[in-house]
Design a protein around this motif. Structure first.
Motif, PDB file in Angstrom:
ATOM      1  N   UNK A 281       0.827  -1.205   0.000  1.00 48.32           N
ATOM      2  CA  UNK A 281       0.000   0.000   0.000  1.00 48.32           C
ATOM      3  C   UNK A 281       0.861   1.254   0.000  1.00 48.32           C
ATOM      4  N   UNK A 282       1.924   1.247   0.797  1.00 49.42           N
ATOM      5  CA  UNK A 282       2.838   2.391   0.796  1.00 49.42           C
ATOM      6  C   UNK A 282       3.414   2.626  -0.595  1.00 49.42           C
ATOM      7  N   UNK A 283       3.816   1.548  -1.243  1.00 45.80           N
ATOM      8  CA  UNK A 283       4.378   1.670  -2.593  1.00 45.80           C
ATOM      9  C   UNK A 283       3.347   2.197  -3.572  1.00 45.80           C
ATOM     10  N   UNK A 284       2.119   1.694  -3.479  1.00 42.96           N
ATOM     11  CA  UNK A 284       1.068   2.154  -4.394  1.00 42.96           C
ATOM     12  C   UNK A 284       0.707   3.611  -4.169  1.00 42.96           C
ATOM     13  N   UNK A 285       0.968   4.104  -2.979  1.00 45.86           N
ATOM     14  CA  UNK A 285       0.687   5.508  -2.679  1.00 45.86           C
ATOM     15  C   UNK A 285       1.893   6.404  -2.946  1.00 45.86           C
ATOM     16  N   UNK A 286       2.930   5.836  -3.585  1.00 47.43           N
ATOM     17  CA  UNK A 286       4.105   6.625  -3.933  1.00 47.43           C
ATOM     18  C   UNK A 286       5.117   6.777  -2.825  1.00 47.43           C
ATOM     19  N   UNK A 287       5.039   5.925  -1.782  1.00 50.36           N
ATOM     20  CA  UNK A 287       5.964   6.037  -0.660  1.00 50.36           C
ATOM     21  C   UNK A 287       6.784   4.758  -0.476  1.00 50.36           C
ATOM     22  N   UNK A 288       7.306   4.250  -1.584  1.00 54.13           N
ATOM     23  CA  UNK A 288       8.213   3.109  -1.513  1.00 54.13           C
ATOM     24  C   UNK A 288       9.466   3.469  -0.718  1.00 54.13           C
ATOM     25  N   UNK A 289       9.787   4.750  -0.686  1.00 56.41           N
ATOM     26  CA  UNK A 289      10.966   5.176   0.076  1.00 56.41           C
ATOM     27  C   UNK A 289      10.854   4.802   1.546  1.00 56.41           C
ATOM     28  N   UNK A 290       9.635   4.803   2.068  1.00 55.12           N
ATOM     29  CA  UNK A 290       9.426   4.428   3.475  1.00 55.12           C
ATOM     30  C   UNK A 290       9.768   2.959   3.690  1.00 55.12           C
ATOM     31  N   UNK A 291       9.427   2.137   2.718  1.00 56.57           N
ATOM     32  CA  UNK A 291       9.723   0.705   2.805  1.00 56.57           C
ATOM     33  C   UNK A 291      11.232   0.486   2.696  1.00 56.57           C
ATOM     34  N   UNK A 292      11.850   1.106   1.719  1.00 55.66           N
ATOM     35  CA  UNK A 292      13.281   0.910   1.488  1.00 55.66           C
ATOM     36  C   UNK A 292      14.124   1.429   2.650  1.00 55.66           C
ATOM     37  N   UNK A 293      13.616   2.449   3.352  1.00 54.03           N
ATOM     38  CA  UNK A 293      14.365   3.010   4.485  1.00 54.03           C
ATOM     39  C   UNK A 293      14.501   2.012   5.621  1.00 54.03           C
ATOM     40  N   UNK A 294      13.632   0.995   5.651  1.00 57.20           N
ATOM     41  CA  UNK A 294      13.702  -0.025   6.702  1.00 57.20           C
ATOM     42  C   UNK A 294      14.812  -1.029   6.443  1.00 57.20           C
ATOM     43  N   UNK A 295      15.286  -1.075   5.190  1.00 56.95           N
ATOM     44  CA  UNK A 295      16.394  -1.954   4.848  1.00 56.95           C
ATOM     45  C   UNK A 295      16.147  -3.406   5.204  1.00 56.95           C
ATOM     46  N   UNK A 296      17.116  -4.034   5.864  1.00 53.91           N
ATOM     47  CA  UNK A 296      17.048  -5.462   6.189  1.00 53.91           C
ATOM     48  C   UNK A 296      16.013  -5.769   7.261  1.00 53.91           C
ATOM     49  N   UNK A 297      15.460  -4.738   7.896  1.00 54.85           N
ATOM     50  CA  UNK A 297      14.438  -4.978   8.918  1.00 54.85           C
ATOM     51  C   UNK A 297      13.116  -5.428   8.294  1.00 54.85           C
ATOM     52  N   UNK A 298      12.999  -5.251   6.992  1.00 55.54           N
ATOM     53  CA  UNK A 298      11.803  -5.704   6.265  1.00 55.54           C
ATOM     54  C   UNK A 298      12.110  -7.051   5.630  1.00 55.54           C
ATOM     55  N   UNK A 299      11.339  -8.096   5.916  1.00 55.27           N
ATOM     56  CA  UNK A 299      11.582  -9.403   5.296  1.00 55.27           C
ATOM     57  C   UNK A 299      11.566  -9.308   3.768  1.00 55.27           C
ATOM     58  N   UNK A 300      12.364 -10.134   3.130  1.00 54.53           N
ATOM     59  CA  UNK A 300      12.457 -10.094   1.667  1.00 54.53           C
ATOM     60  C   UNK A 300      11.107 -10.255   0.966  1.00 54.53           C
TER      61      UNK A 300
END
Length: 389
Positions: A281-300
């Motif tokens: 949902x974040x990516x679809x709303x144009x905020x993929x940067x929020x996901x990527x900022x989590x780095x390895x803390x986000x499961x693959x």
């Protein structure tokens, strides 16, 4: 400019469907004079947008058959009375049916997707119209009793009210009448109250007159009120993923929405589907940067879902969506080349690609030169699907 569409004699098609239904009932009555025919139904409607149109099945129901099939099953007569797939008398399409559906399909595919949808809707309504008209003729002939009904039964049951009178709907399909009354009640509420009521339906443990799917569809149309209800309900819902999808579909990306989705995405004790839908949902709303900022803390798997989300058919469900943009995916792949192979599987053909608009065609064409195969393949296929190569 869409291709010039072929003409179709809709009145002749209407007449054929009516004749097909009435002659089938007459034939059964002649072959089985002792049977009490209580219903006939067109069912198993199927069409693929921009492509295939199929002729539906036709089934005839008798009281005698209902007793027999009930005895052989664990269901009650009420369960099977209007379940045409379970009736014994099933009529395959005739040669004339096949010829007519070929004409309908040729007419439907001769234009763009909007033309196909309009033609297919007209095709469906022809069966409801024929069902309503056939009943009068058959009752007048004395072949069936006044309680007999003929009906077109699509999967969503949208054709049933078009086939019957309101009194017949109440008598034979009371759940549809209850649904109509509940929808009317909801529509009369102020938008904020309606959003709250729809939210309760979505999270309800016991299904009500309005389905959860319909409640989601109606809620998304309420924009900011829908987003506010989703933000409020998501933290305590057993289905956080559903609320993440609602937020993505509204297209609203204010601070409260982003914060709520980020909290779910980062929730290590939450299920992977919940976290993946929030990231998507974040990516679809144009905020993929929020996901990527989590780095390895986000499961693959969560990361892959987020990277793919703006390029899938789910983005097309939104009231508004961000324009096609391969840059975030390309940058992520450049940073972590190991992702390239995994994204080939995540965005495999058949997984459901977005449908691009004419304004997005240039972006897709430019992506044909991407250094990454997954992006080149996606761009090639969406251009082909749009007829924009």
């Amino acid at each position: 400019m869409p291709a010039k569409t072929s003409a179709l004699d809709w009145k002749a098609l209407d007449a054929h469907i009516l004749d097909r239904l009435t002659e089938s009932v007459r034939d059964h009555a002649a072959r089985h004079p002792g049977d009490h025919i209580y219903g006939a139904a067109f069912h198993v409607f199927y069409g693929e947008t921009g492509g295939v149109v199929a002729w539906p099945a036709l089934a005839i129901a008798t009281e005698e058959d209902l007793v027999a099939i009930t005895a052989e099953s664990r269901f009650s007569p009420d369960d099977l009375r209007w379940s045409p797939a379970d009736w014994s008398v099933q009529l395959d399409p005739s040669e004339q049916d096949d010829a007519w559906v070929a004409k309908v399909e040729a007419h439907a595919v001769a234009g763009d997707d909007a033309h196909w949808e309009k033609a297919y809707d007209r095709f469906l309504r022809a069966f409801a119209k024929a069902a309503k008209k056939a009943r009068g003729s058959l009752v007048a002939e004395g072949l069936v009793e006044k309680s007999f009904i003929a009906v077109a039964m699509d999967e969503a049951w949208e054709l049933i009210p078009l086939s019957l009178t309101p009194a017949q709907v109440r008598a034979h399909f009371p759940e549809l009448d209850e649904e109509a009354q509940e929808l009317a009640r909801l529509a009369a509420l102020p938008p904020r109250e309606r959003a709250v009521a729809l939210g309760g339906i979505i999270d309800a443990f016991v299904p009500g007159a309005v389905s959860g799917e319909d409640a989601v569809r109606l809620l998304v149309q309420l924009g900011p009120d829908a987003a506010a209800v989703a933000v409020e309900r998501m933290p305590r819902s057993r289905d956080r993923w559903r609320w993440a999808k609602v937020l993505a579909d509204t297209g609203i990306a204010d601070d409260s929405v982003i914060e709520a989705l980020t909290t779910v995405m980062k929730g290590k004790k939450l299920s992977e589907p919940d976290r993946a839908w929030a990231a998507a949902a974040l990516a679809r709303l144009g905020r993929l940067d929020v996901v990527l900022a989590e780095g390895a803390r986000v499961p693959q798997p969560v990361l892959r879902r987020a990277l793919a989300a703006p390029l899938t058919s789910f983005r097309d469900h939104a009231v508004t969506h961000i324009p096609l943009d391969y840059t975030p995916l390309e940058e992520a792949l450049a940073t972590d080349p190991a992702l390239a192979e995994e994204m080939l599987a995540e965005l495999a053909p058949g997984s459901g690609y977005c449908a691009i608009t004419p304004a997005e065609a240039d972006t897709a064409r430019a992506a044909l030169d991407s250094p990454f195969e997954v992006i080149r393949r996606h761009a090639r296929i969406v251009l082909e699907d749009a007829g924009a190569r």
